[in-house]
Write a protein that holds these residues in place. Structure first.
Motif, PDB file in Angstrom:
ATOM      1  N   GLY B 191       0.801  -1.219   0.000  1.00  0.00           N
ATOM      2  CA  GLY B 191       0.000   0.000   0.000  1.00  0.00           C
ATOM      3  C   GLY B 191       0.827   1.258   0.000  1.00  0.00           C
ATOM      4  N   LYS B 192       2.128   1.157  -0.238  1.00  0.00           N
ATOM      5  CA  LYS B 192       2.947   2.361  -0.244  1.00  0.00           C
ATOM      6  C   LYS B 192       4.212   2.104  -1.042  1.00  0.00           C
ATOM      7  N   GLU B 193       4.594   3.113  -1.812  1.00  0.00           N
ATOM      8  CA  GLU B 193       5.822   2.982  -2.585  1.00  0.00           C
ATOM      9  C   GLU B 193       6.856   3.934  -2.008  1.00  0.00           C
ATOM     10  N   PRO B 194       8.125   3.567  -2.082  1.00  0.00           N
ATOM     11  CA  PRO B 194       9.139   4.448  -1.509  1.00  0.00           C
ATOM     12  C   PRO B 194       9.430   5.671  -2.376  1.00  0.00           C
ATOM     13  N   ILE B 195       9.826   6.741  -1.748  1.00  0.00           N
ATOM     14  CA  ILE B 195      10.414   7.857  -2.467  1.00  0.00           C
ATOM     15  C   ILE B 195      11.747   8.165  -1.804  1.00  0.00           C
ATOM     16  N   ILE B 196      12.708   8.524  -2.630  1.00  0.00           N
ATOM     17  CA  ILE B 196      14.044   8.754  -2.105  1.00  0.00           C
ATOM     18  C   ILE B 196      14.571  10.050  -2.708  1.00  0.00           C
ATOM     19  N   SER B 197      15.244  10.828  -1.899  1.00  0.00           N
ATOM     20  CA  SER B 197      15.767  12.098  -2.380  1.00  0.00           C
ATOM     21  C   SER B 197      16.860  11.901  -3.417  1.00  0.00           C
ATOM     22  N   PRO B 223      28.003  19.483  -4.025  1.00  0.00           N
ATOM     23  CA  PRO B 223      26.860  18.566  -4.050  1.00  0.00           C
ATOM     24  C   PRO B 223      25.590  19.283  -3.583  1.00  0.00           C
ATOM     25  N   THR B 224      24.525  19.146  -4.318  1.00  0.00           N
ATOM     26  CA  THR B 224      23.271  19.793  -3.934  1.00  0.00           C
ATOM     27  C   THR B 224      22.116  18.806  -4.065  1.00  0.00           C
ATOM     28  N   THR B 225      21.047  19.127  -3.390  1.00  0.00           N
ATOM     29  CA  THR B 225      19.881  18.259  -3.487  1.00  0.00           C
ATOM     30  C   THR B 225      19.237  18.435  -4.860  1.00  0.00           C
ATOM     31  N   ALA B 226      18.579  17.389  -5.289  1.00  0.00           N
ATOM     32  CA  ALA B 226      17.975  17.460  -6.614  1.00  0.00           C
ATOM     33  C   ALA B 226      16.709  16.631  -6.647  1.00  0.00           C
ATOM     34  N   GLY B 227      15.657  17.185  -6.114  1.00  0.00           N
ATOM     35  CA  GLY B 227      14.350  16.564  -6.238  1.00  0.00           C
ATOM     36  C   GLY B 227      14.174  15.273  -5.458  1.00  0.00           C
ATOM     37  N   ILE B 228      13.018  14.664  -5.716  1.00  0.00           N
ATOM     38  CA  ILE B 228      12.682  13.431  -5.019  1.00  0.00           C
ATOM     39  C   ILE B 228      12.385  12.362  -6.059  1.00  0.00           C
ATOM     40  N   GLY B 229      13.016  11.219  -5.901  1.00  0.00           N
ATOM     41  CA  GLY B 229      12.801  10.145  -6.863  1.00  0.00           C
ATOM     42  C   GLY B 229      11.613   9.285  -6.482  1.00  0.00           C
ATOM     43  N   VAL B 230      10.796   8.941  -7.501  1.00  0.00           N
ATOM     44  CA  VAL B 230       9.615   8.116  -7.250  1.00  0.00           C
ATOM     45  C   VAL B 230       9.890   6.701  -7.734  1.00  0.00           C
ATOM     46  N   PHE B 231       9.509   5.734  -6.936  1.00  0.00           N
ATOM     47  CA  PHE B 231       9.772   4.350  -7.286  1.00  0.00           C
ATOM     48  C   PHE B 231       8.481   3.594  -7.515  1.00  0.00           C
ATOM     49  N   LYS B 232       8.594   2.624  -8.382  1.00  0.00           N
ATOM     50  CA  LYS B 232       7.468   1.720  -8.559  1.00  0.00           C
ATOM     51  C   LYS B 232       8.058   0.344  -8.784  1.00  0.00           C
ATOM     52  N   ASP B 233       7.597  -0.595  -8.022  1.00  0.00           N
ATOM     53  CA  ASP B 233       8.136  -1.950  -8.054  1.00  0.00           C
ATOM     54  C   ASP B 233       9.652  -1.942  -7.917  1.00  0.00           C
ATOM     55  N   GLY B 234      10.164  -1.048  -7.109  1.00  0.00           N
ATOM     56  CA  GLY B 234      11.592  -1.011  -6.854  1.00  0.00           C
ATOM     57  C   GLY B 234      12.403  -0.283  -7.899  1.00  0.00           C
ATOM     58  N   LYS B 235      11.730   0.247  -8.937  1.00  0.00           N
ATOM     59  CA  LYS B 235      12.491   0.943  -9.969  1.00  0.00           C
ATOM     60  C   LYS B 235      12.161   2.417  -9.955  1.00  0.00           C
ATOM     61  N   ILE B 347       2.880   6.778  -3.706  1.00  0.00           N
ATOM     62  CA  ILE B 347       3.933   7.173  -2.779  1.00  0.00           C
ATOM     63  C   ILE B 347       3.390   7.725  -1.479  1.00  0.00           C
ATOM     64  N   PHE B 348       2.097   7.992  -1.430  1.00  0.00           N
ATOM     65  CA  PHE B 348       1.528   8.626  -0.237  1.00  0.00           C
ATOM     66  C   PHE B 348       1.061   7.619   0.803  1.00  0.00           C
ATOM     67  N   GLY B 349       1.061   6.362   0.463  1.00  0.00           N
ATOM     68  CA  GLY B 349       0.612   5.362   1.416  1.00  0.00           C
ATOM     69  C   GLY B 349      -0.889   5.341   1.593  1.00  0.00           C
ATOM     70  N   PHE B 350      -1.644   5.763   0.553  1.00  0.00           N
ATOM     71  CA  PHE B 350      -3.104   5.706   0.642  1.00  0.00           C
ATOM     72  C   PHE B 350      -3.577   4.279   0.856  1.00  0.00           C
ATOM     73  N   GLY B 351      -2.854   3.353   0.219  1.00  0.00           N
ATOM     74  CA  GLY B 351      -3.223   1.942   0.365  1.00  0.00           C
ATOM     75  C   GLY B 351      -3.133   1.483   1.805  1.00  0.00           C
ATOM     76  N   GLU B 352      -2.071   1.902   2.476  1.00  0.00           N
ATOM     77  CA  GLU B 352      -1.914   1.494   3.872  1.00  0.00           C
ATOM     78  C   GLU B 352      -3.053   2.048   4.722  1.00  0.00           C
ATOM     79  N   ILE B 353      -3.433   3.279   4.409  1.00  0.00           N
ATOM     80  CA  ILE B 353      -4.513   3.880   5.185  1.00  0.00           C
ATOM     81  C   ILE B 353      -5.815   3.110   4.957  1.00  0.00           C
ATOM     82  N   MET B 354      -6.017   2.689   3.711  1.00  0.00           N
ATOM     83  CA  MET B 354      -7.184   1.838   3.405  1.00  0.00           C
ATOM     84  C   MET B 354      -7.122   0.551   4.224  1.00  0.00           C
ATOM     85  N   HIS B 355      -5.956  -0.047   4.220  1.00  0.00           N
ATOM     86  CA  HIS B 355      -5.765  -1.315   4.918  1.00  0.00           C
ATOM     87  C   HIS B 355      -6.113  -1.180   6.403  1.00  0.00           C
TER      88      HIS B 355
END
Lengths: 546, 406, 372
Positions: B191-197, B223-235, B347-355
């Motif tokens: 119910g949730k996908e990871p996001i990584i900076s 070195p500077t920050t550059a957005g947030i990466g969205v993952f799906k099925d680990g990719k 990425i928001f964990g809506f699924g977990e909240i449903m669960h």
């Protein structure tokens, strides 16, 4: 006695003991005083090896015939004015003695009418006579009588009452015990004016015949404990008692332990406090350290001053002492375990700093810790024993050698020096010297355990320590009480101290159980009502303060 | 008695002969502060280990510091993570110690193509590795570029990266500081996908591993920050930048402070509002047999900048501003949600909240939540903003300038 | 029997520390997912029932050890065999806990230390303690109880401050059905750790106030049950279900995830302390009971001399019991509850109680057996 020494080395301990016992029963056959003075003096000289400090003063009393009288005393042990003024002078100048007297009467006259001293008694056997003579009494022989008079003239040069050198306090009495039992007991009498303050004396030491007194408050002390103390003291059979430490080692419950199961102190107020809790004090002549039994673990973290200060401050101090004690036991061990086994628990930045310091250090951390600790112990021991004049030189050399040179050379890491110093200071911050010593010994065990198995080893050592402490007893009282076995009432005087007005009861395990109540109800101070948030009843005079 | 001594002797004997198995002296270990994982052309893993030179960090004692780099970097190629470790250790005189490896950098390539699913087991299983290690994705550069960069203020660049992400999250909400444990938790959860900076090195990337990089005041490779990466099925499938990132952080309830700008009378970004406190509540509801998410946001903050003459004394004006702020924020969040739905990655964990709230219904839709239910999910966003204070001044001085003009 | 007495509080503390000893570390009832804490509580109720059975036995023979009255109940020969089996059972349990302990230690902090060595030094400490007798063990327990509580309170404070508790992770509670929960409670969690209280049948006679035993027993079972349930709920709330179940030691993961103010982190040592104190009390109780039991069955005058051999046997069993940790855990959850725990914790005691009831009724006409 003599055979004991002759056979020394040839017999086993127990056999020796037996013979010793037999000897004693034989020598119980008393030798009595002869009626002739010259015979007595000869006997005397023979027995004492003609020691020159035994002064023999011969006087003549009565007329037709003159009766020879001899006064004997030991130089230095007697109170000079009493002997010269009240003994010799009174005998020489007393008009009664100028009259014609029979020898028999003479003795009575001397004791009843002439000698103006507190204690006079007559003895017939030599053993008692020697004991009195050598304790500082004067002996009066009268020719023709097989008795002697003992006049108490004890005195001589002694240390006066001074401030104790251990257990120092900011607040509280400045008196410390001296080497004389009589003085010490009197000091206690001055504090506790009760007929229930009971004292029993005995002589211990077959050669030294040291005066040992036990003191307790009848009705407060538990009979069982008093009996146990007496029993153990009576069981002592040793040639000499030179200090209360001798007694301590001969009557403690558990021998194989680094922890003291008897407390000792130089402070009369501390002894008084302990007596009032039901403990028994043991005074040993010649030692300013009075033993107090039974001793509990928590007691070694208490100072008399805790009771003089207010409870919040006292409790905070006690809490601090516990932390200090723990630091002084595990300080270096934690450092060793953390830097050689559990680097993960050191915050990253700190780890980098420590690692940088250790880069050049050739020794493993555990060896480094041991070397530093031993160095510190050497410094401490040296500074204790050496003349005070050189002391400051010592500390400069120590500080330079360890603090500067070793660190700069990179042989020792500064972090280690910090740890060792903190531990050293901590071990001196414990109020009782005897528990501080135990902590120092235990510390080495912990360092080794930490060096071998890290925190696993340390916690194992800790468990063993706790089990060991729990297994100790002092005169039958569990050493860790009132923590284990838990006594909620007693907890009020352990790591924190309850307010003075809430000290309702004496410790259950120490005091006689039918006399536990210590103070009346409602002891909490009730000052007049405050002027704060109270509705004024508009009485006159309320505004006086302003 | 004899037996006692025997036991004692045995104990002492064993402890000393057996030696100290797990003992590691501080000068026998190499403290790894960061680890980068890339992929080479043949598809093998390339590990880059950043090792601290303690003497150069703590400095002053040995007179070093400053002139020598605080870190050294070692590289190794292998097929799995532990393989990297063992190969790298042939190059280092000391044992690599990972308990202080606070940063794991993953190359963008590997995250996109292979996915991160297969990487983390070694980290999780090892007692030495910490569950609290931060994870970032090297965006546009190789992971090694980030690991080997020398930085100025925080001498150990791993620390610089972690701090930058943290402050960026705290001050702006443009990055998210996630640790290993959270990533794994989200990878496993249906119910949730990871996001990584994301993180990158900007500037002259040839110089980042040279000491001279830190010797100028204007650091060339930073070195500077550059957005947030969205993952799906680990990719890794998408990058969220700017407002999209902030919007997602709003939904995730991870915003601490951020600035909201609104336009006023055609002037762009005329008023800046700084968020001081916020709370986002997400709840799931079933409506006509279909799940529906309700998001409620409460924001409190101050006006920090007003570059137009506006009367901030007037409650009416403030209410007006509040309304516009709410509208803007709502838009921002909805945009972020739409983007996520387009990515088919919850990425928001809506699924977990449903669960949690509707376990029975969840069981039915769990299987194809990401691909079917989530993209079609109805989301209702409600925002309430409050302006609590307006700083040290009430009216902007601009309003007085205007008066004198007249 | 030793000449000793322990107080009610000491017994309470011993049971409490004993129960949470090793159960704290493993994912207890982990299969029940979010409902794990509920399963623990249900098992605790079951534990009460077992306790009543043991209490009933104690009522018939208030001043005798289990190994003693087994002979009264079943006759000398048969009784001796059963008593001996019980001793073996206790030794086996001690060995199991020791193995648990050693494996945990090796897994998380000392991978290179041989298991034998780690276990050996630990059992040495245990033997040292056991030789001092039950009173010392009880007093030690009291001190550790205080220590544990202090540590635990700071721990809870840290967890709360670090803001990691997500109560939502505990929802939905009924991830598995109620029936499954019941089944789990009464086939696994009841036997470990609650049923293990049977070992205290060898310690109850030392209690100085037997009339309070019922309250103490139930009280401390309840306390430990609630404590365990609380910890398990905390595990799930912080780590989430998935991680909790996958962790060998969820409690360790819980501690490792604490991170406050940049320096209060990596508190693994806290776990080590918890692990060792718990393990120590539990193994000591088992070993002590095995030692007194053996002395009792074989009429040994000086039980303390048995401590070394018994300790050595336990050490050996702990090594040969399984070849890997997985095998060890698999045994512990699979075969042991049914073939070992069930007969020793339930069947034999109930059987004994029934016989004791009839025997005592015959003996004393009109004697009303105390209601358990």
């Amino acid at each position: 006695m003599v055979s004991f020494f002759k056979n020394k080395g040839q017999m086993k301990k127990r056999e020796k003991q037996k013979i010793d016992d037999k000897d004693q029963s034989k020598s119980k056959k008393l030798e009595y005083i002869d009626s002739s003075i010259s015979a007595n003096l000869d006997h005397m000289k023979k027995k004492t090896g003609n020691s020159p400090d035994i002064i023999v003063r011969t006087l003549k009393i009565s007329q037709n015939p003159e009766i020879k009288t001899t006064i004997l005393y030991v130089q230095g042990l007697i109170d000079n004015p009493s002997v010269t003024d009240f003994l010799i002078e009174s005998i020489m100048k007393n008009p009664h003695l100028k009259e014609k007297l029979l020898p028999k009467e003479a003795l009575d006259v001397i004791s009843e009418e002439v000698v103006s001293l507190g204690g006079v008694e007559s003895v017939t056997d030599w053993e008692k006579l020697f004991l009195s003579l050598l304790s500082g009494d004067s002996i009066i022989f009268v020719d023709g009588i097989n008795k002697a008079l003992v006049a108490s003239t004890r005195g001589g040069e002694r240390r006066s009452i001074q401030e104790p050198s251990t257990h120092l306090t900011v607040r509280g009495s400045r008196e410390g015990f001296t080497e004389s039992n009589a003085t010490n007991i009197a000091m206690l009498r001055r504090i506790i004016n009760s007929q229930d303050l009971w004292i029993e004396s005995m002589k211990i030491g077959t050669v030294t015949k040291t005066d040992v007194s036990i003191m307790y408050i009848n009705g407060i002390a538990k009979e069982g404990i008093v009996e146990e103390v007496k029993k153990r003291l009576k069981g002592i059979n040793i040639d000499s008692i030179l200090e209360s430490g001798y007694i301590e080692q001969l009557i403690e419950d558990q021998v194989m332990t680094p922890f003291p199961t008897l407390n000792h102190t130089e402070r009369p107020d501390m002894v008084a406090g302990n007596l009032l809790e039901g403990r028994v004090a043991i005074f040993v002549n010649g030692s300013p350290f009075v033993l107090v039994a039974p001793a509990l673990f928590v007691q070694f973290f208490q100072s008399v001053e805790d009771y003089y200060n207010r409870f919040d401050i006292a409790s905070a101090t006690r809490f601090l002492r516990i932390i200090v004690f723990i630091i002084s036991i595990v300080g270096p061990a934690v450092y060793v375990a953390a830097t050689t086994f559990h680097q993960e628990m050191i915050p990253s930045k700190l780890l980098v700093i420590v690692a940088a310091q250790r880069e050049t250090v050739p020794l493993p951390a555990v060896v480094e810790a041991l070397v530093m600790e031993i160095t510190f112990e050497i410094l401490r021991e040296a500074s204790l024993r050496m003349p005070k004049v050189v002391g400051s030189t010592m500390s400069i050399v120590g500080a330079l050698v360890i603090g500067q040179a070793a660190v700069q050379a990179g042989a020792v890491s500064p972090a280690m020096v910090i740890i060792v110093s903190i531990t050293a200071i901590a071990s001196f911050a414990t109020p009782s010297y005897s528990i501080a010593i135990s902590a120092r010994i235990v510390r080495f065990g912990f360092i080794i355990c930490a060096g071998v198995l890290g925190f696993y080893g340390m916690i194992l050592a800790f468990i063993v320590l706790i089990v060991h402490l729990c297994s100790l007893r002092s005169f039958g009282v569990p050493y860790m009480s009132p923590l284990a076995p838990l006594n909620p009432e007693g907890l009020g005087d352990t790591f924190f101290r309850r307010p003075m007005w809430a000290f309702k009861e004496r410790p259950k395990l120490l005091s006689s159980n039918n006399n536990l109540i210590r103070e009346g109800d409602n002891q909490r101070p009730l000052p007049p009502e405050s002027r704060g948030m109270k509705t004024s009843d508009k009485k006159k005079g309320e505004g006086n303060e302003s | 008695m004899n037996r006692k001594w025997l036991v004692l002797l045995l104990m002492i004997g064993t402890t000393f002969t057996s030696g100290c198995w797990d003992k590691k002296e501080l000068n026998e270990i190499a403290i790894v502060s960061a680890m980068g994982i890339d992929k080479d052309k043949e598809g093998k893993l390339v590990g880059t280990f950043q090792i601290i030179n303690p003497g150069n960090v703590a400095g002053s004692l040995q007179g070093g510091g400053g002139t020598n780099p605080a870190i050294s970097v070692y590289r190794a190629t292998g097929n799995n993570v532990l393989g990297l470790d063992s190969i790298a250790s042939t190059k280092i005189s000391r044992d690599m110690y990972f308990a202080h490896a606070n940063l794991i950098v993953i190359g963008e390539e590997i995250a996109k193509e292979e996915g991160i699913n297969a990487i983390f087991d070694a980290f999780e299983r090892s007692p030495e590795f910490r569950a609290t290690s931060r994870i970032v994705i090297a965006r546009g550069v190789k992971a090694r570029d980030i690991v080997e960069t020398l930085t100025a203020i925080d001498k150990v660049s791993a620390e610089k990266v972690i701090r930058t992400i943290e402050s960026s999250e705290k001050q702006q909400g443009r990055s998210i500081s996630v640790n290993l444990q959270e990533v794994i938790k989200n990878l496993v959860s249906t119910g949730k996908e990871p996001i990584i900076s994301g993180f990158t090195v900007k500037g002259n990337t040839d110089k980042e591993d040279k000491m001279e990089n830190t010797q100028t005041s204007d650091i060339e490779a930073n070195p500077t920050t550059a957005g947030i990466g969205v993952f799906k099925d680990g990719k890794l499938i998408d990058w969220l930048d700017g407002n999209k990132a902030i919007g997602s952080m709003w939904v995730l309830d991870r915003i601490a402070h951020t600035n909201l700008n609104i336009d006023w009378n055609d002037k762009k970004d005329a008023i800046t509002y700084q968020v001081q406190r916020q709370k986002t509540n997400v709840a799931a509801k079933m409506k006509n047999g279909k799940p529906k998410m309700l998001i409620k946001v409460l924001v409190e903050g101050d006006i920090r900048e007003a570059n137009i003459p506006v009367n901030l004394n007037s409650p009416h004006v403030l209410i007006d501003i509040e309304k516009r702020l709410a509208k803007d924020l709502k838009k921002e969040m909805e945009d972020a949600i739409v983007r996520a739905q387009k990515n088919k990655s919850d990425i928001f964990g809506f699924g977990e909240i449903m669960h949690e709230s509707h376990p029975k219904e969840w069981k039915k839709i769990e299987k194809d939540w990401d691909d079917v239910s989530f993209p079609k999910l109805e989301v209702d966003v409600q925002v309430e903003t409050f302006i609590r204070r307006t700083g040290l001044r009430n009216k902007p001085y601009l309003s007085n300038l205007k008066k004198s003009d007249q | 029997m030793e000449k000793a007495k322990i107080s009610g509080f000491q017994l309470f503390v011993l049971i409490f520390l004993f129960e949470i000893g090793s159960a704290l570390l493993v994912p207890l009832a982990g299969e029940a997912k979010q409902g794990a804490w509920l399963v623990i509580l249900i098992a605790m109720i079951g534990g009460f029932l077992l306790f009543f059975v043991y209490y009933g036995l104690f009522q018939y023979y208030p001043d005798q050890l289990l190994t003693e009255y087994v002979r009264h109940i079943m006759g000398n020969f048969l009784g001796r065999i059963v008593a001996f089996l019980y001793i073996l059972y206790f030794m086996y349990l001690a060995a199991r806990v020791l193995r648990d302990f050693g494996e945990t230690l090796l897994t998380f902090a000392y991978p290179h230390v041989p298991l034998f060595f780690a276990n050996a030094v630990f059992i040495l400490v245990v033997v040292y303690t056991v030789r001092k007798g039950i009173e010392v063990l009880a007093r030690t327990g009291e001190l550790f109880f205080v220590l544990e509580n202090l540590l635990f309170m700071t721990f809870i404070l840290l967890i709360v401050v670090s803001g990691m508790i997500h109560i939502n992770n505990l929802k939905p509670v009924f991830e598995i059905s109620g029936v499954e929960m019941m089944k789990m409670s009464f086939t696994e969690t009841l036997f470990f750790p609650f049923g293990e209280i049977i070992v205290f049948l060898m310690i109850f006679p030392y209690l100085n106030e037997p009339q309070r035993l019922k309250k103490i027993g139930i009280g401390s079972l309840a306390a430990s049950g609630i404590f365990l349930a609380f910890i398990m709920a905390l595990n799930v709330a912080v780590l989430g279900v998935d991680l909790t179940i996958r962790s060998q030691y969820p409690f360790l993961s819980l501690i490792q995830s604490i991170e406050i103010a940049g320096f209060l982190e990596r508190l693994d040592v806290y776990f080590l302390v918890k692990l060792m104190i718990g393990g120590f009390i539990k193994i000591s109780v088992f070993t002590y009971v095995a030692v007194t039991g053996t002395a009792n069955v074989f009429n040994f005058k000086e039980p303390s001399r048995l401590a070394y051999p018994v300790g050595f046997v336990i050490l050996l069993i702990s090594i040969v019991i399984a070849s890997s940790y997985s095998e060890h855990i698999h045994e512990g959850l699979g075969a042991v509850p049914i073939y070992v725990h069930l007969p020793f914790q339930v069947i034999i005691p109930v059987f004994l109680l029934v016989i004791a009831y009839f025997k005592n009724r015959k003996k004393k006409q009109g004697f009303v057996p105390p209601k358990p």
